[in-house]
Design a protein around this motif. Sequence first.
Motif, short mmCIF file in Angstrom:
data_model
loop_
_atom_site.label_atom_id
_atom_site.label_comp_id
_atom_site.label_asym_id
_atom_site.label_seq_id
_atom_site.Cartn_x
_atom_site.Cartn_y
_atom_site.Cartn_z
N SER A 81 -4.50 27.77 14.45
CA SER A 81 -5.46 28.86 14.60
C SER A 81 -5.06 30.02 13.71
CB SER A 81 -5.51 29.33 16.06
OG SER A 81 -6.30 30.50 16.16
N PRO A 82 -6.01 30.54 12.92
CA PRO A 82 -5.70 31.70 12.07
C PRO A 82 -5.75 33.03 12.83
CG PRO A 82 -7.96 31.01 11.70
CD PRO A 82 -7.37 30.03 12.67
N ASN A 83 -6.25 33.01 14.08
CA ASN A 83 -6.43 34.30 14.78
C ASN A 83 -5.75 34.34 16.15
OD1 ASN A 83 -8.24 32.53 16.04
ND2 ASN A 83 -9.70 34.15 16.50
N PHE A 84 -4.98 33.30 16.49
CA PHE A 84 -4.23 33.29 17.75
C PHE A 84 -3.03 32.37 17.55
CE2 PHE A 84 -3.40 32.28 22.26
CZ PHE A 84 -3.52 33.56 22.83
N PRO A 85 -1.86 32.72 18.08
CA PRO A 85 -0.65 31.96 17.79
C PRO A 85 -0.54 30.64 18.54
CG PRO A 85 -0.11 33.78 19.24
CD PRO A 85 -1.55 33.96 18.86
N VAL A 86 -1.48 29.72 18.25
CA VAL A 86 -1.42 28.38 18.84
C VAL A 86 -1.58 27.32 17.75
CG1 VAL A 86 -2.30 29.09 21.10
CG2 VAL A 86 -3.89 28.27 19.35
N GLU A 87 -1.01 26.17 18.03
CA GLU A 87 -1.17 24.98 17.19
C GLU A 87 -1.61 23.86 18.12
OE1 GLU A 87 2.07 22.13 15.28
OE2 GLU A 87 1.87 24.00 14.12
N ILE A 88 -2.67 23.15 17.76
CA ILE A 88 -3.22 22.09 18.60
C ILE A 88 -2.75 20.74 18.09
CG2 ILE A 88 -5.32 21.10 19.58
CD1 ILE A 88 -4.77 24.04 20.33
N LEU A 89 -2.18 19.93 18.98
CA LEU A 89 -1.75 18.58 18.66
C LEU A 89 -2.73 17.60 19.30
CD1 LEU A 89 2.07 18.93 19.43
CD2 LEU A 89 0.89 19.40 17.27
N PHE A 90 -3.25 16.65 18.53
CA PHE A 90 -4.22 15.69 19.05
C PHE A 90 -3.51 14.38 19.38
CE2 PHE A 90 -6.59 18.67 16.43
CZ PHE A 90 -7.59 19.06 17.31
N LEU A 91 -3.45 14.06 20.69
CA LEU A 91 -2.66 12.94 21.18
C LEU A 91 -3.46 12.09 22.16
CD1 LEU A 91 0.55 15.01 22.01
CD2 LEU A 91 0.18 13.67 19.94
N ARG A 92 -2.95 10.91 22.46
CA ARG A 92 -3.52 10.12 23.56
C ARG A 92 -3.28 10.86 24.87
NH1 ARG A 92 -3.97 4.45 23.80
NH2 ARG A 92 -2.86 4.62 25.79
N ASP A 93 -4.28 10.88 25.73
CA ASP A 93 -4.14 11.66 26.96
C ASP A 93 -2.98 11.19 27.83
OD1 ASP A 93 -5.42 9.30 27.58
OD2 ASP A 93 -6.78 10.19 29.04
N ASP A 94 -2.73 9.87 27.86
CA ASP A 94 -1.64 9.40 28.71
C ASP A 94 -0.26 9.65 28.13
OD1 ASP A 94 -2.04 7.58 26.70
OD2 ASP A 94 -2.10 5.81 27.99
N ASP A 95 -0.20 10.10 26.86
CA ASP A 95 1.08 10.48 26.26
C ASP A 95 1.39 11.97 26.45
OD1 ASP A 95 1.61 7.93 25.30
OD2 ASP A 95 0.66 8.30 23.36
N ILE A 96 0.38 12.76 26.77
CA ILE A 96 0.56 14.21 26.82
C ILE A 96 1.61 14.66 27.82
CG2 ILE A 96 -0.60 16.40 27.34
CD1 ILE A 96 -3.10 15.30 25.97
#
Length: 285
Positions: A40-55
Amino acid sequence: MGTLKIAVQKSGRLSEKSLQLLSDCGIRLSNGERRLKAVSPNFPVEILFLRDDDIPQYVEEGVADAGILGQNEVWEKNKDVTEVKPLGFAGCRLSLAVPKDALYTGPDFFNNRKVATSYPVILQKYFDENNINAQIETISGSVEIAPAIGLADGIFDIVSTGSTLQINGLKEVEQVIKSEAVLIANKTLTPEKQEILDKLLFRIQSVRNAAENKYILLNAPNESVAEISRILPGMKSPTVLPLAEEGWSSIHSVIREDTFWDIIDKLKALGAEGILVTNVEKMIL
């Protein structure tokens, strides 16, 4: 400031709803492809796209600081994470189902029978709590066909509308748990990352408040203002403004959406006219 890594499901309805929630929170993401991660360029987060059962595992191990997924996956994986906040979408139930022509007499039906599921941990807990001795057949997909092919006498699976069960000749007989999307977090977040999470939670709650409430404005005779104000208390009290027509006022307030239709007749009986109801984009309490 550091970055909070949030894992979300890489595809599907829950993924889209999760990204919509972040968007509603004013968080923009730079990677439209969503192959692996987005920042995100406007909030300090990074999103990781994973299998739901691995989260759950990734959050427990600190690969991700937080995650958005169904409660059913959190409970099934049983990892050492904090369930921070239910999010109010992706609701479903996990239920037991049997063939339509089966004579079902209660949970004891499953004693000494086979049940197919992708959620053996949740199901075993239910059986243990109810003193049921059943054999659980763990399969990863197409649970509904298990009775038809002779693999099991019943199934335990996610149910949304029940249409899939009907198509496969099954009937729902026991609702075991309800599930919805939830935000989970690692139990050892640094103070810096906890601060970011708290800011995100504030935004999420503001979005949730808005979704559950409507902005209402109406015109009413002055003699009804006190009673209408009692019915529509708002966050503190309604805003009451005089109209150009003598003896009338305009009343502005906020009302929970699930109660509006219950009180509309009361408002009309008190002389309310020109009732307008609109969505609330954000609601800060």
